[in-house]
Write a protein that holds these residues in place. Structure first.
Motif, mmCIF file in Angstrom:
data_model
loop_
_atom_site.group_PDB
_atom_site.id
_atom_site.type_symbol
_atom_site.label_atom_id
_atom_site.label_comp_id
_atom_site.label_asym_id
_atom_site.label_seq_id
_atom_site.Cartn_x
_atom_site.Cartn_y
_atom_site.Cartn_z
ATOM 1 N N LYS A 244 51.696 0.530 -40.239
ATOM 2 C CA LYS A 244 50.817 1.615 -41.175
ATOM 3 C C LYS A 244 51.550 1.284 -42.558
ATOM 4 N N GLN B 268 33.568 1.688 -36.706
ATOM 5 C CA GLN B 268 34.488 2.702 -36.782
ATOM 6 C C GLN B 268 35.831 2.283 -36.323
ATOM 7 N N PRO B 269 37.051 2.783 -37.712
ATOM 8 C CA PRO B 269 38.234 2.128 -37.496
ATOM 9 C C PRO B 269 38.827 2.902 -36.388
ATOM 10 N N TRP C 269 41.621 4.738 -36.392
ATOM 11 C CA TRP C 269 41.824 6.731 -36.304
ATOM 12 C C TRP C 269 40.587 6.741 -35.736
ATOM 13 N N VAL C 270 39.304 6.448 -35.472
ATOM 14 C CA VAL C 270 39.147 6.855 -34.897
ATOM 15 C C VAL C 270 38.530 6.901 -33.287
ATOM 16 N N VAL D 40 46.844 9.416 -36.183
ATOM 17 C CA VAL D 40 45.324 9.461 -36.784
ATOM 18 C C VAL D 40 45.296 9.930 -38.632
ATOM 19 N N ALA D 41 46.369 10.051 -38.172
ATOM 20 C CA ALA D 41 46.713 11.000 -39.704
ATOM 21 C C ALA D 41 47.247 9.757 -40.103
ATOM 22 N N THR E 44 52.242 2.394 -34.280
ATOM 23 C CA THR E 44 51.809 3.305 -35.938
ATOM 24 C C THR E 44 52.772 2.959 -37.260
ATOM 25 N N LEU F 179 46.670 6.869 -39.159
ATOM 26 C CA LEU F 179 45.631 5.640 -39.512
ATOM 27 C C LEU F 179 44.571 5.946 -40.556
ATOM 28 N N ALA F 180 44.249 7.442 -41.033
ATOM 29 C CA ALA F 180 43.311 7.656 -41.763
ATOM 30 C C ALA F 180 43.487 7.286 -43.307
ATOM 31 N N THR F 181 45.153 7.284 -43.497
ATOM 32 C CA THR F 181 45.722 6.887 -44.873
ATOM 33 C C THR F 181 45.315 5.700 -44.914
ATOM 34 N N LEU G 101 41.056 9.038 -32.287
ATOM 35 C CA LEU G 101 41.077 10.513 -32.283
ATOM 36 C C LEU G 101 40.148 10.111 -30.747
#
Length: 782
Positions: free
Chosen positions: A156, A255-256, A258-259, A290-291, A152, A293-295, A262
Motif C-alpha cells: 500500500k 467488499q475490499p 480493508w473489510v 484497515v486504515a 500491508t 488499506l482503506a486509503t 476488519l
C-alpha cells in the motif's frame, strides 16, 4: 475474459498515440535492466528482503527460547480459557478465512502470485503445519503482527521505486522461459533477473508462512486437548467450511481488503479476548492495517474488488469531456471502453483519419459476415464486442462473461449501452461451461480476446481460459455454429508458437486452414491476431470483396511456430511444450529450502516427521487439486463452483468422521481398498463421458466418479489420527505433506492431469507402507 491492451494516456488535443501494451501505472513493462540501473529500486528490493528475513529470524529465535519474557508479546494457550468448542470454532473459522484472504489479497496485489497461487497456499500449509508441531509452545504474537504490517506497507505504500520493484517481479522471474504469462514476451533468459526476483519472493514466502504459525499452534493444542478427538476434528472441519463460506460471501458482495481485515481483526480479538495484552496488540495491528488499506490508491480512479480480481477504472478525458475508460485487473491493463458509435465517429473525423472505423478490430468480424442473425460473444468484458455486433446489424447477441462486476461496469459506463439493448442476452458464466451446456446455434461465434489474469481457484494451477483453448473445447464450440456460419478467434499473440497453437487448434477442429491476419494498432484500434474458419462458401464470398482481399494480403504472412495441441488433460495454453519451466523449478527449490530451514529451527522440539501422515497429506492435496480442476471443467470455473466443490469435499471428510465414530474398529484395509478402487475409477472414466445434459445427473455421476476417494482418504486419516492420540505433530506432518503435494501438482505441466491420479495412488501406497512403521501409530495399534 478479455485482455485488452490500450494506452491510458489522456486524449489531450484529441491526439492519440499508438495503443500498445502498458502497465497499470502508465509506463512500459519494467525490464531487468531498468531495475538494476535504478539504485532506489535495488535499495527497496534489499530492504524488503532484509526486513522479511529479520521478522522470520526473530520469530524462530523467540520460539526456541524456553524462558518466558514479560516484555515480549507471548501468550500461553492455557491463559485463553482452556479447551472449549467455542474457541475451537473461532480459531478454525478464522484460520480458513485468513488463508483465503491472504491468497486473494497477495495474489491480486503482487501479480507474480496470480500465476503461482498455489505458492501462497503452500506457504499457509507450511506455517500452519509448523504451528501444529509447536502447539505446546507459547504463541509469539510477533509471528502474526509483524508479517501483516510488513505486507500491508509493501503493498500500500505509494513509493514509486517499491512499486516498480513489485511490478517487475513477473518479468524478472518469468522472462525467457517457455511459459507465456504475465504479459511477458519471450526474451533471452536472465539469471541475474531471476535471482533478483528470488531475493524478494523467497523472503515473502517465509513471511506468509510465519503468519500461520500461531493459527496452527492454537488448532493443534485444541485438538490435542479435546475430550473427544473425532468430534473436535469434525467441528474443526465444519468451522473451516464456515470460514470459506464467509470469505466467499464477502467476495460476492464486492467488499475490499480493508473489510476482510476488519472481519479478521474482530475474530482475532474474540480468540485472544482473555489476554488483555494480546487483545490490545492485535487490535492496534488490525486497525493500522484497515486504515492503510482503506486509503484510496489513486486520486482519479476508482478501485473495485470483484469475486475474481482487483479492478481499477480510470476515466480518459479530452477537453474536459470523458471519451473513454480504462480498466486494469490486478494492476495490469485489461480493456478500454471505446465509443465507436456513428455519432461519435462523425463528430471526431480526425481521430479515424489514419485508422478508418470500418477496419477497426471490433468491426472486422462483420467484414466476413454482414448483419448476422445471431452472434455469440465469449468473453464480452465491458461490452465493446457486443456494441460492435449491434452496430453491424446483428439480430441477436448472446454475451457471455464470467465476472459479474465487469459486466456491471459495462452497463454503467459504456457509451453505446450495448448491455441495455433488447437484442442482447447477458449470461454470467465461464466460456467453457456455456459451450458445454448450451443447445443454441449461432451464425457467428467470436472468441473475444479470451484471456485471464488469475487461476480458477487456490487449489489448482489451471487458469480460467485454459479449458477454452483445448481440442475438446473447439470441437464442442463448433457444434454451436450453424452450417453456413463463421467462427472467429481473436487473440493477443506475442510469440510465434502461440499463433501456431491457435492455427493448429482451428485446423484440427474445422478440418481447414483458418484465415489468419493481424489488425492494425493505433488511434482507437487495438492490435490482435484473427483466426477465421467455418463455411467455405461464406469465406469465399467475403474474400471476393476487393477491399477485404487487399487488407488480408497486407496484414497476413505472420511468423508461426509449431506447438503441442492443448487438450483437457494438458490444458496449459501458455506453455510451449510439456515440461517443468525453470521458474517452477526455482520456486519449488526455494519452498523446499525454507521447509528444511524451518524444520531445522525446531528440531529440538522432540518431534519428528511421521511419514505415514506426510504421505496422506501429499496424496490428499493432489486429490483435491485434481477434483477442483475437473469439476471446474464440468460445471464452470466460477467462484460458486469452486466454493461448492471445496465445501463438498469438507463435508465428505465430516461424513468419514461420522462413519469412524459409529464404527471405530473399521479395518484400514477396507478403507485402502475402497480408496484404490475409487482412484482406478477416477483414472479410467473419460471426462467427456461425464457431460450429461441433465445438471443433476452430471452432479451425481461426477461426484461418484471423482469425489469418493476423498471419503475413503478421510476414513484413513481420522483412524490414523485417533491412533496417534490426535497429537499436533501428526497433524503437522500431514500439513507438511500437503505442502509437498502442492509442489508435486506441477508435475501435471509435464505429464498431464491424469498423471496426478497415479501419483496420488503412489503416495497412498507409501502411507500404507509407513503405517506399521510409524512408532506412534504402531504402538497404539499394538
Amino acid at each position: 475474459m478479455n485482455l485488452r491492451f490500450f494506452s491510458s494516456d489522456t486524449l489531450a488535443g484529441r491526439k492519440h498515440l499508438p495503443m500498445r501494451p502498458r502497465w497499470a501505472d502508465g509506463g512500459r513493462p519494467y525490464s531487468m535492466e531498468a531495475i538494476t540501473d535504478s539504485f532506489s529500486s535495488l535499495v527497496f528490493l534489499f530492504l524488503v528482503s532484509v526486513v522479511a528475513v529479520l521478522i522470520v529470524h526473530q520469530t524462530f529465535k523467540r520460539l526456541r527460547t524456553a524462558a518466558s519474557n514479560p516484555l515480549r508479546l507471548e501468550v500461553r494457550i492455557e491463559e485463553l480459557g482452556g479447551f472449549g468448542y467455542r474457541q475451537l470454532v473461532l480459531i478454525s473459522l478464522l484460520t480458513l478465512f485468513v488463508e483465503m484472504m491472504m491468497i486473494r489479497w497477495v495474489s491480486s496485489e503482487v501479480r507474480i502470485f496470480a500465476y503461482f497461487k498455489n505458492f501462497v497456499l503452500v506457504a499457509c500449509f507450511l506455517g500452519f503445519g509448523l504451528g501444529c508441531y509447536l502447539c505446546r509452545r507459547r504463541i509469539q504474537l510477533l509471528a502474526m503482527i509483524a508479517p501483516l504490517l510488513l505486507l500491508t506497507l509493501i503493498l500500500k505504500t505509494p513509493i514509486s521505486p517499491l512499486r516498480r520493484t513489485m511490478s517487475a517481479l513477473p518479468q524478472l522471474l518469468g522472462g525467457g522461459v517457455e511459459v507465456h504469462v504475465w504479459g511477458v514476451p519471450a526474451m533471452p533468459p536472465s539469471w541475474t533477473g531471476m535471482l533478483l526476483a528470488m531475493t524478494v519472493v523467497v523472503p515473502l514466502f517465509a513471511v506468509i508462512a510465519t503468519t500461520f504459525i500461531p493459527f496452527g499452534q492454537l488448532v493443534g493444542w485444541y485438538l490435542e486437548n479435546a475430550p473427544n478427538g473425532v468430534a473436535a476434528y469434525s467441528v474443526n472441519v465444519l468451522a473451516s467450511l464456515a470460514g470459506i463460506a464467509g470469505f466467499t460471501l464477502l467476495s460476492f458482495l464486492y467488499q475490499p481488503p480493508w473489510v476482510w481485515f476488519l472481519v479478521a481483526g474482530v475474530f482475532s480479538l474474540l480468540v485472544f479476548w482473555h489476554n488483555p495484552g494480546a487483545r490490545k496488540a492485535l487490535g492496534a495491528t488490525f486497525l493500522a492495517c484497515v486504515a492503510l488499506l482503506a486509503t484510496p490508491d489513486h486520486r482519479h480512479a476508482k478501485t473495485y474488488w470483484s469475486p475474481y480480481q482487483k479492478l481499477v477504472v480510470r476515466p480518459i478525458s479530452s477537453n474536459g469531456q470523458v471519451e473513454a475508460y480504462s480498466l486494469t485487473t490486478n494492476d495490469a491493463l485489461y480493456q478500454t471502453i471505446l465509443n465507436l458509435s456513428p455519432a461519435f465517429v462523425q463528430s471526431h473525423p480526425e481521430q479515424f483519419l489514419h485508422h478508418p472505423v470500418e477496419w477497426n478490430a471490433y468491426n472486422l468480424p462483420y467484414r466476413f459476415y454482414r448483419s448476422p442473425p445471431s452472434v455469440l460473444v465469449l468473453g464480452s468484458g465491458m461490452g465493446n464486442d457486443v456494441a460492435a455486433a449491434l452496430r453491424n446489424g446483428a439480430g441477436r447477441v448472446v454475451a457471455v462473461e464470467i465476472d459479474p462486476l465487469i459486466l456491471q461496469l459495462g452497463r454503467d459506463l459504456h457509451f453505446e449501452h450495448p448491455y441495455q439493448s433488447p437484442r442482447t442476452q447477458v449470461v454470467i458464466d465461464d466460456a467453457r461451461s456455456y459451450i458445454e451446456n448450451s443447445h443454441d446455434q449461432f451464425d457467428l461465434i467470436v472468441f473475444s480476446l479470451l484471456d485471464s489474469h488469475t487461476t480458477t481457484s487456490h487449489f489448482t494451477n489451471i487458469r480460467i481460459d485454459n479449458y477454452v483453448y483445448t481440442r475438446e473445447a473447439l470441437q464442442r464450440a463448433r457444434r454451436l455454429l450453424r452450417p453456413d456460419g463463421l467462427f472467429v478467434v481473436k487473440f493477443q499473440v506475442d510469440t510465434p508458437w502461440i499463433a501456431g497453437r491457435l492455427f493448429n487448434l482451428m485446423q484440427d477442429g474445422f478440418g481447414q486452414d483458418p484465415i489468419q491476419f493481424q489488425s492494425d494498432i493505433g488511434g482507437y484500434d487495438v492490435s490482435g491476431r484473427f483466426f477465421v474458419a467455418g463455411s467455405r462458401e461464406r469465406l469465399a464470398q467475403a474474400s471476393s470483396d476487393p477491399a477485404l482481399a487487399a487488407y488480408l494480403r497486407s496484414h497476413s504472412n505472420m511468423p508461426m511456430q509449431a506447438a503441442r495441441l492443448t487438450t483437457d488433460d494438458w490444458p496449459y495454453f501458455y506453455q510451449h511444450e510439456p515440461g517443468l519451466p525453470i521458474s517452477v523449478i526455482l520456486v519449488s527449490l526455494a519452498v523446499l529450502f525454507i521447509f528444511g530451514w524451518f524444520l531445522r529451527q525446531t528440531s529440538d522440539e522432540g518431534g519428528h516427521i511421521q511419514p505415514h501422515f506426510m504421505f496422506l497429506g501429499a496424496g490428499f492435496m493432489l486429490l483435491e487439486a485434481q477434483i477442483v480442476s475437473k469439476m471446474a471443467l464440468l460445471f464452470g470455473t466460477t467462484w460458486v463452483v469452486n466454493s461448492i466443490v471445496v465445501s463438498g469435499l469438507l463435508c465428505l471428510i465430516v461424513a468419514a468422521n461420522l462413519i469412524y465414530g459409529w464404527f471405530p474398529r473399521i479395518p484400514l484395509a477396507v478403507a485402502y481398498a475402497g480408496l484404490f478402487l475409487s482412484l482406478a475409477v477416477m483414472f479410467a472414466v473419460p471426462m467427456q463421458k461425464l457431460f450429461f445434459e441433465s445438471w443433476a445427473e452430471r452432479a451425481v455421476v461426477s461426484t461418484l466418479a471423482l469425489c469418493i476417494p476423498v471419503f475413503f482418504a478421510g476414513i484413513i486419516f481420522i483412524s490414523s489420527f485417533a491412533r496417534a492420540s490426535f497429537r499436533g505433530s501428526a497433524l503437522g506432518s500431514n500439513l507438511f505433506g500437503s505442502l509437498l503435494g502442492g509442489l508435486l501438482e506441477s508435475s501435471s505441466l509435464w505429464f498431464g492431469l491424469r498423471s496426478l491420479t497415479i501419483l496420488a495412488a503412489i503416495l497412498y501406497v507409501g502411507s500404507a507402507i509407513f503405517l506399521r512403521r510409524d512408532p506412534i501409530s504402531h504402538r497404539d495399534v499394538s
